[in-house]
Write a protein that holds these residues in place. Structure first.
Motif, PDB file in Angstrom:
ATOM      1  N   ARG A   1      16.465  61.182  10.588  1.00 35.81           N
ATOM      2  CA  ARG A   1      17.700  60.417  10.039  1.00 35.81           C
ATOM      3  C   ARG A   1      17.042  59.322   9.210  1.00 35.81           C
ATOM      4  NH1 ARG A   1      19.680  60.786  16.361  1.00 35.81           N
ATOM      5  NH2 ARG A   1      17.167  61.435  16.030  1.00 35.81           N
ATOM      6  N   THR A   2      16.404  59.269   8.358  1.00 35.52           N
ATOM      7  CA  THR A   2      16.219  57.870   7.603  1.00 35.52           C
ATOM      8  C   THR A   2      17.546  57.820   6.911  1.00 35.52           C
ATOM      9  OG1 THR A   2      14.987  58.623   6.495  1.00 35.52           O
ATOM     10  CG2 THR A   2      14.283  57.540   8.154  1.00 35.52           C
ATOM     11  N   GLN A   3      18.296  58.523   6.319  1.00 38.39           N
ATOM     12  CA  GLN A   3      19.113  58.885   4.950  1.00 38.39           C
ATOM     13  C   GLN A   3      20.589  57.826   5.737  1.00 38.39           C
ATOM     14  OE1 GLN A   3      18.332  59.547   2.010  1.00 38.39           O
ATOM     15  NE2 GLN A   3      20.322  58.883   1.280  1.00 38.39           N
ATOM     16  N   GLY A   4      20.720  58.299   6.908  1.00 39.54           N
ATOM     17  CA  GLY A   4      22.116  57.171   7.143  1.00 39.54           C
ATOM     18  C   GLY A   4      21.443  55.676   7.854  1.00 39.54           C
ATOM     19  N   ASP A   5      20.194  55.527   8.176  1.00 39.98           N
ATOM     20  CA  ASP A   5      20.321  53.897   8.755  1.00 39.98           C
ATOM     21  C   ASP A   5      20.092  53.563   7.541  1.00 39.98           C
ATOM     22  OD1 ASP A   5      19.673  55.484  10.948  1.00 39.98           O
ATOM     23  OD2 ASP A   5      17.522  55.554  11.070  1.00 39.98           O
ATOM     24  N   ILE A   6      19.227  53.861   6.281  1.00 42.83           N
ATOM     25  CA  ILE A   6      19.085  53.202   4.932  1.00 42.83           C
ATOM     26  C   ILE A   6      20.571  52.484   4.085  1.00 42.83           C
ATOM     27  CG2 ILE A   6      18.886  53.520   2.598  1.00 42.83           C
ATOM     28  CD1 ILE A   6      16.205  55.258   3.510  1.00 42.83           C
ATOM     29  N   SER A   7      21.704  53.267   4.920  1.00 43.69           N
ATOM     30  CA  SER A   7      22.986  52.941   4.000  1.00 43.69           C
ATOM     31  C   SER A   7      23.650  52.203   4.542  1.00 43.69           C
ATOM     32  CB  SER A   7      23.754  54.227   3.475  1.00 43.69           C
ATOM     33  OG  SER A   7      23.987  55.063   5.019  1.00 43.69           O
ATOM     34  N   GLU A   8      22.638  52.507   6.185  1.00 44.33           N
ATOM     35  CA  GLU A   8      23.243  50.905   6.920  1.00 44.33           C
ATOM     36  C   GLU A   8      23.205  49.894   7.017  1.00 44.33           C
ATOM     37  OE1 GLU A   8      23.500  53.075  11.577  1.00 44.33           O
ATOM     38  OE2 GLU A   8      24.752  54.475  10.513  1.00 44.33           O
ATOM     39  N   LEU A   9      21.705  49.931   7.232  1.00 43.48           N
ATOM     40  CA  LEU A   9      20.464  48.582   6.684  1.00 43.48           C
ATOM     41  C   LEU A   9      20.992  48.013   5.589  1.00 43.48           C
ATOM     42  CD1 LEU A   9      17.564  49.561   8.218  1.00 43.48           C
ATOM     43  CD2 LEU A   9      19.003  48.298   8.823  1.00 43.48           C
ATOM     44  N   ALA A  10      21.778  48.421   4.605  1.00 34.33           N
ATOM     45  CA  ALA A  10      22.253  47.719   3.404  1.00 34.33           C
ATOM     46  C   ALA A  10      23.532  47.530   3.579  1.00 34.33           C
ATOM     47  CB  ALA A  10      22.255  49.244   2.272  1.00 34.33           C
ATOM     48  N   GLY A  11      24.305  48.197   4.316  1.00 41.97           N
ATOM     49  CA  GLY A  11      25.783  47.334   4.722  1.00 41.97           C
ATOM     50  C   GLY A  11      25.603  46.051   5.285  1.00 41.97           C
ATOM     51  N   TYR A  12      24.640  46.280   6.101  1.00 41.88           N
ATOM     52  CA  TYR A  12      24.432  45.178   7.146  1.00 41.88           C
ATOM     53  C   TYR A  12      23.690  43.788   6.548  1.00 41.88           C
ATOM     54  CZ  TYR A  12      22.476  42.126  11.089  1.00 41.88           C
ATOM     55  OH  TYR A  12      22.331  40.792  12.088  1.00 41.88           O
ATOM     56  N   ALA A  13      22.962  44.266   5.359  1.00 38.80           N
ATOM     57  CA  ALA A  13      22.839  43.170   4.171  1.00 38.80           C
ATOM     58  C   ALA A  13      23.620  42.919   3.545  1.00 38.80           C
ATOM     59  CB  ALA A  13      21.045  43.286   3.641  1.00 38.80           C
ATOM     60  N   ARG A  14      24.853  43.806   3.086  1.00 41.69           N
ATOM     61  CA  ARG A  14      26.118  42.512   2.703  1.00 41.69           C
ATOM     62  C   ARG A  14      26.791  42.011   3.477  1.00 41.69           C
ATOM     63  NH1 ARG A  14      25.780  48.328   0.652  1.00 41.69           N
ATOM     64  NH2 ARG A  14      28.445  48.770   2.022  1.00 41.69           N
ATOM     65  N   PHE A  15      27.102  42.558   4.267  1.00 38.96           N
ATOM     66  CA  PHE A  15      27.448  41.521   5.182  1.00 38.96           C
ATOM     67  C   PHE A  15      27.014  40.186   5.534  1.00 38.96           C
ATOM     68  CE2 PHE A  15      27.816  40.621   9.616  1.00 38.96           C
ATOM     69  CZ  PHE A  15      29.342  40.199  10.158  1.00 38.96           C
ATOM     70  N   ARG A  16      25.462  40.147   6.154  1.00 41.38           N
ATOM     71  CA  ARG A  16      25.219  38.542   6.224  1.00 41.38           C
ATOM     72  C   ARG A  16      25.334  37.920   4.114  1.00 41.38           C
ATOM     73  NH1 ARG A  16      19.073  40.433   7.142  1.00 41.38           N
ATOM     74  NH2 ARG A  16      18.605  39.408   6.041  1.00 41.38           N
ATOM     75  N   GLU A  17      25.467  38.871   3.963  1.00 46.66           N
ATOM     76  CA  GLU A  17      24.614  38.060   2.394  1.00 46.66           C
ATOM     77  C   GLU A  17      26.925  37.508   2.395  1.00 46.66           C
ATOM     78  OE1 GLU A  17      23.969  40.539  -0.810  1.00 46.66           O
ATOM     79  OE2 GLU A  17      22.237  40.731   0.089  1.00 46.66           O
ATOM     80  N   ALA A  18      27.399  38.142   2.520  1.00 46.44           N
ATOM     81  CA  ALA A  18      29.063  38.141   2.429  1.00 46.44           C
ATOM     82  C   ALA A  18      29.134  36.634   3.537  1.00 46.44           C
ATOM     83  CB  ALA A  18      29.908  38.772   2.414  1.00 46.44           C
ATOM     84  N   MET A  19      28.940  37.097   4.970  1.00 41.96           N
ATOM     85  CA  MET A  19      28.930  35.374   5.742  1.00 41.96           C
ATOM     86  C   MET A  19      28.563  34.660   5.504  1.00 41.96           C
ATOM     87  SD  MET A  19      31.307  36.986   8.133  1.00 41.96           S
ATOM     88  CE  MET A  19      30.855  35.871   9.165  1.00 41.96           C
ATOM     89  N   ALA A  20      26.951  34.421   4.606  1.00 47.05           N
ATOM     90  CA  ALA A  20      25.899  33.734   3.992  1.00 47.05           C
ATOM     91  C   ALA A  20      27.298  32.795   3.262  1.00 47.05           C
ATOM     92  CB  ALA A  20      25.084  33.849   3.724  1.00 47.05           C
ATOM     93  N   HIS A  21      27.641  33.091   2.220  1.00 49.48           N
ATOM     94  CA  HIS A  21      28.596  33.094   1.229  1.00 49.48           C
ATOM     95  C   HIS A  21      29.489  31.857   1.637  1.00 49.48           C
ATOM     96  CE1 HIS A  21      30.187  31.764  -2.802  1.00 49.48           C
ATOM     97  NE2 HIS A  21      31.343  32.988  -2.760  1.00 49.48           N
ATOM     98  N   ALA A  22      30.199  32.663   2.986  1.00 48.19           N
ATOM     99  CA  ALA A  22      31.692  31.748   2.947  1.00 48.19           C
ATOM    100  C   ALA A  22      31.294  30.306   4.289  1.00 48.19           C
ATOM    101  CB  ALA A  22      32.174  33.020   4.477  1.00 48.19           C
ATOM    102  N   ASP A  23      29.935  30.868   4.707  1.00 45.99           N
ATOM    103  CA  ASP A  23      29.279  29.665   5.684  1.00 45.99           C
ATOM    104  C   ASP A  23      29.760  28.633   4.611  1.00 45.99           C
ATOM    105  OD1 ASP A  23      28.692  28.201   7.374  1.00 45.99           O
ATOM    106  OD2 ASP A  23      26.414  28.550   7.228  1.00 45.99           O
ATOM    107  N   GLN A  24      28.216  29.178   3.656  1.00 45.56           N
ATOM    108  CA  GLN A  24      28.301  27.938   2.611  1.00 45.56           C
ATOM    109  C   GLN A  24      29.658  27.525   1.958  1.00 45.56           C
ATOM    110  OE1 GLN A  24      25.634  29.701  -0.643  1.00 45.56           O
ATOM    111  NE2 GLN A  24      23.823  29.998   0.988  1.00 45.56           N
ATOM    112  N   ALA A  25      30.633  28.404   1.914  1.00 46.73           N
ATOM    113  CA  ALA A  25      31.962  27.925   0.731  1.00 46.73           C
ATOM    114  C   ALA A  25      32.476  26.584   1.801  1.00 46.73           C
ATOM    115  CB  ALA A  25      33.040  28.577   0.334  1.00 46.73           C
ATOM    116  N   ARG A  26      32.276  26.769   3.092  1.00 48.39           N
ATOM    117  CA  ARG A  26      33.159  25.943   4.045  1.00 48.39           C
ATOM    118  C   ARG A  26      32.582  24.695   4.194  1.00 48.39           C
ATOM    119  NH1 ARG A  26      31.845  24.826   9.152  1.00 48.39           N
ATOM    120  NH2 ARG A  26      30.167  26.433   9.363  1.00 48.39           N
ATOM    121  N   VAL A  27      31.104  25.129   4.202  1.00 52.01           N
ATOM    122  CA  VAL A  27      30.194  23.915   4.438  1.00 52.01           C
ATOM    123  C   VAL A  27      30.386  22.365   3.471  1.00 52.01           C
ATOM    124  CG1 VAL A  27      27.903  22.480   4.343  1.00 52.01           C
ATOM    125  CG2 VAL A  27      28.661  24.498   5.485  1.00 52.01           C
ATOM    126  N   LYS A  28      30.724  23.726   1.799  1.00 57.11           N
ATOM    127  CA  LYS A  28      30.507  22.576   0.576  1.00 57.11           C
ATOM    128  C   LYS A  28      32.580  21.790   0.782  1.00 57.11           C
ATOM    129  CE  LYS A  28      30.644  23.522  -4.131  1.00 57.11           C
ATOM    130  NZ  LYS A  28      30.248  24.434  -5.323  1.00 57.11           N
TER     131      LYS A  28
END
Length: 71
Positions: free
Chosen positions: A28-55
């Motif tokens: 069942r690794t096919q589903g895990d790969i897409s979920e992990l990629a989505g989680y990585a995009r979420f983390r990047e978006a949250m980091a970007h939002a946090d950097q924008a707030r700090v700025k």
């Protein structure tokens, strides 16, 4: 003949267990790969939002903070 019928019950149970075991052990690794990629995009978006707030906080003056706080 009745004893033969009773021997079929464990046979069917073993066949069912083999089918369930092969289904449970499927790859069942096919589903895990897409979920992990989505989680990585979420983390990047949250980091970007946090950097924008700090700025934004760094560019605002302390007087603007006290006026917006209602103090």
């Amino acid at each position: 003949m009745a004893s033969l019928a009773w021997l079929l019950i464990p046979l069917f149970a073993a066949i069912g267990a083999a089918i369930w075991g092969s289904w449970a052990a499927r790859d069942r690794t096919q589903g895990d790969i897409s979920e992990l990629a989505g989680y990585a995009r979420f983390r990047e978006a949250m980091a970007h939002a946090d950097q924008a707030r700090v700025k934004a906080d760094a560019h605002s003056s302390p007087a603007a903070h006290s006026a917006s706080d209602g103090v």
